[in-house]
Design an enzyme around this catalytic site. Sequence first.
Site, PDB file in Angstrom:
ATOM      1  N   HIS A  51      -4.773  -0.834   5.584  1.00 57.11           N
ATOM      2  CA  HIS A  51      -4.258  -0.142   6.780  1.00 57.11           C
ATOM      3  C   HIS A  51      -5.161  -0.274   8.010  1.00 57.11           C
ATOM      4  O   HIS A  51      -5.663   0.709   8.531  1.00 57.11           O
ATOM      5  CB  HIS A  51      -3.931   1.333   6.496  1.00 57.11           C
ATOM      6  CG  HIS A  51      -4.954   2.094   5.694  1.00 57.11           C
ATOM      7  ND1 HIS A  51      -6.275   2.142   6.031  1.00 57.11           N
ATOM      8  CD2 HIS A  51      -4.812   2.841   4.582  1.00 57.11           C
ATOM      9  CE1 HIS A  51      -6.912   2.885   5.149  1.00 57.11           C
ATOM     10  NE2 HIS A  51      -6.045   3.312   4.255  1.00 57.11           N
ATOM     11  N   HIS A  89       0.875  -1.195   0.000  1.00 58.35           N
ATOM     12  CA  HIS A  89       0.000   0.000   0.000  1.00 58.35           C
ATOM     13  C   HIS A  89       0.900   1.229   0.000  1.00 58.35           C
ATOM     14  O   HIS A  89       1.486   1.576   1.025  1.00 58.35           O
ATOM     15  CB  HIS A  89      -0.912  -0.003   1.235  1.00 58.35           C
ATOM     16  CG  HIS A  89      -1.870   1.147   1.274  1.00 58.35           C
ATOM     17  ND1 HIS A  89      -3.220   0.986   1.537  1.00 58.35           N
ATOM     18  CD2 HIS A  89      -1.708   2.484   1.099  1.00 58.35           C
ATOM     19  CE1 HIS A  89      -3.828   2.159   1.505  1.00 58.35           C
ATOM     20  NE2 HIS A  89      -2.926   3.094   1.256  1.00 58.35           N
ATOM     21  N   ASP A 117       1.498   2.516   3.496  1.00 52.07           N
ATOM     22  CA  ASP A 117       0.680   3.738   3.372  1.00 52.07           C
ATOM     23  C   ASP A 117       1.564   4.980   3.466  1.00 52.07           C
ATOM     24  O   ASP A 117       1.122   6.029   3.938  1.00 52.07           O
ATOM     25  CB  ASP A 117      -0.442   3.781   4.413  1.00 52.07           C
ATOM     26  CG  ASP A 117      -1.541   4.782   4.031  1.00 52.07           C
ATOM     27  OD1 ASP A 117      -1.570   5.228   2.871  1.00 52.07           O
ATOM     28  OD2 ASP A 117      -2.355   5.112   4.913  1.00 52.07           O
ATOM     29  N   LYS A 165      -9.377  -0.059  -6.004  1.00 48.42           N
ATOM     30  CA  LYS A 165      -9.337   0.523  -4.652  1.00 48.42           C
ATOM     31  C   LYS A 165     -10.577   1.380  -4.409  1.00 48.42           C
ATOM     32  O   LYS A 165     -10.810   2.345  -5.141  1.00 48.42           O
ATOM     33  CB  LYS A 165      -8.073   1.372  -4.503  1.00 48.42           C
ATOM     34  CG  LYS A 165      -7.977   2.174  -3.201  1.00 48.42           C
ATOM     35  CD  LYS A 165      -7.692   1.289  -1.999  1.00 48.42           C
ATOM     36  CE  LYS A 165      -7.799   2.064  -0.683  1.00 48.42           C
ATOM     37  NZ  LYS A 165      -6.695   2.966  -0.432  1.00 48.42           N
ATOM     38  N   HIS A 175     -10.518   1.296   1.590  1.00 49.58           N
ATOM     39  CA  HIS A 175     -10.251   2.212   2.710  1.00 49.58           C
ATOM     40  C   HIS A 175     -11.489   2.150   3.605  1.00 49.58           C
ATOM     41  O   HIS A 175     -12.487   2.795   3.333  1.00 49.58           O
ATOM     42  CB  HIS A 175     -10.003   3.640   2.214  1.00 49.58           C
ATOM     43  CG  HIS A 175      -9.637   4.588   3.322  1.00 49.58           C
ATOM     44  ND1 HIS A 175      -8.425   5.238   3.390  1.00 49.58           N
ATOM     45  CD2 HIS A 175     -10.328   4.979   4.432  1.00 49.58           C
ATOM     46  CE1 HIS A 175      -8.380   5.985   4.490  1.00 49.58           C
ATOM     47  NE2 HIS A 175      -9.528   5.856   5.128  1.00 49.58           N
ATOM     48  N   HIS A 209       1.669   5.358  -1.662  1.00 49.03           N
ATOM     49  CA  HIS A 209       1.308   6.560  -2.432  1.00 49.03           C
ATOM     50  C   HIS A 209       2.574   7.132  -3.047  1.00 49.03           C
ATOM     51  O   HIS A 209       3.495   7.514  -2.328  1.00 49.03           O
ATOM     52  CB  HIS A 209       0.652   7.600  -1.513  1.00 49.03           C
ATOM     53  CG  HIS A 209      -0.624   7.093  -0.917  1.00 49.03           C
ATOM     54  ND1 HIS A 209      -1.847   7.248  -1.522  1.00 49.03           N
ATOM     55  CD2 HIS A 209      -0.862   6.387   0.216  1.00 49.03           C
ATOM     56  CE1 HIS A 209      -2.783   6.675  -0.784  1.00 49.03           C
ATOM     57  NE2 HIS A 209      -2.210   6.142   0.277  1.00 49.03           N
TER      58      HIS A 209
HETATM   59  C1  NCD Z   1      -3.268   9.081   2.177  1.00 48.80           C
HETATM   60  C2  NCD Z   1      -2.778  10.150   1.176  1.00 48.80           C
HETATM   61  O1  NCD Z   1      -2.217  11.166   1.602  1.00 48.80           O
HETATM   62  O2  NCD Z   1      -2.947   9.929  -0.032  1.00 48.80           O
HETATM   63  N1  NCD Z   1      -3.300   9.699   3.483  1.00 48.80           N
HETATM   64  C3  NCD Z   1      -3.300   9.050   4.669  1.00 48.80           C
HETATM   65  O3  NCD Z   1      -3.455   9.694   5.696  1.00 48.80           O
HETATM   66  N2  NCD Z   1      -3.115   7.754   4.745  1.00 48.80           N
HETATM   67  C4  NCD Z   1      -4.584   8.536   1.763  1.00 48.80           C
HETATM   68  C5  NCD Z   1      -5.008   7.306   2.522  1.00 48.80           C
HETATM   69  O4  NCD Z   1      -4.478   6.223   2.322  1.00 48.80           O
HETATM   70  O5  NCD Z   1      -5.902   7.411   3.364  1.00 48.80           O
HETATM   71 ZN    ZN Z   2      -3.183   5.090   1.644  1.00 46.96          ZN
END
Ligand code: NCD
Ligand code: ZN
Length: 357
Positions: free
Chosen positions: A165, A12, A237, A94, A131, A14
């Site tokens: 998560h 997971h 995450d 997702k 999520h 970003h």
């Molecule tokens: C994530 C993001 O910034 O894209 N932020 C977070 O707090 N985890 C998005 C997500 O996974 O919820």
């Molecule tokens: Zn995330």
Amino acid sequence: MELLLRSPLDMHLHLREGALLSLVAPFSARAFAGAVVMPNLVPPVDNLARLRAYRAAIADAVAPYAFTPYMTLFFRPYDEATLAAARAAIIGVKLYPEGVTTNSAEGVRDLEAVEATLTLLERLGIPLLVHGESHGFVLDREAEFLPVYARWAERFPRLTIVMEHITTAAALEVLDAYPNLAATVTLHHLLITLDDVAGGLLNPHLFCKPIAKRPADRDALRAAALRAHPRLMFGSDSAPHPVERKEAAGCAAGVFSAPVLLPLLAGLFASHGALANLQAFVSDNARRIYGITPPDRTITLIHKPWTVPERCGDVVPFYAGQRLEWQVVDPLASAAIAGPGAAIQRGSAPHNPDAQP
Ligand code: NCD
Ligand code: ZN
């Protein structure tokens, strides 16, 4: 002392776009053989053309590391032809409830209305990543979503549903109740509680969704990770935001953990005498659950203290300025220092011929 991990995976992640992608992607590519890439860009990754372009941008950003970006499509009501065409290019779809986190404005408003698409995902064998938070009181959002997981797990028994998560002991109970559920857990939810975020001076760099919970929740997650619960996967995450979006009134949610993941995981597992389970937690469980074969890499960690930088570009990393015991040997840097083909100095662990990426 050193530790070898075979093809670690971050299930997971970003990676963002543009300059931020170029900045953060090498931290993941250095230490992992692949990652599940989240689609919450603006606009979201919700069609094959955008997904292919994003994948190509990631491939540029991670070169020359052998790193597979496992792509996801942002959930919306898709028809069968669209999903069938996307199937080979994605690891899953997702789903974000509308407005629950960063860049989820295009998420699902009516959770009852998604079932036609879930039927298609089940038929096509495409995993659903979720999520799982409600719009309720912030500490209760995950718990309030758990009946949705249970309902979907029952109605779609051949659909693999990944609870992304997870942050609560209650989520682990639901995970255990349905064989078609799997889950990811982050590093930060294994280490921190709400006290670290807001118990003293407010720490915006630890503010994320889902918010960190109680000590009992963290301890339950830890126990499951340390025993490498077979349906629990590591998913960082890691979610970078520029410092001005974190140290601000209206702080963005997300912890940027990519630079410190394996060192801190190694430290956590070592301190609990659980290093033997780290391989399953960071790779083997995910391979089995998703049926993937990542690039064959051996990542070496050495027990040698280093200090996490205060900044990576304009992003503040998790554990900024702190001393960590373990570090990842960058295969590119070691090749540059030691010369191509030179053996990295090793302790008691056996030489592994997969060490060259
Ligand atoms: C994530 C993001 O910034 O894209 N932020 C977070 O707090 N985890 C998005 C997500 O996974 O919820
Ligand atoms: Zn995330």
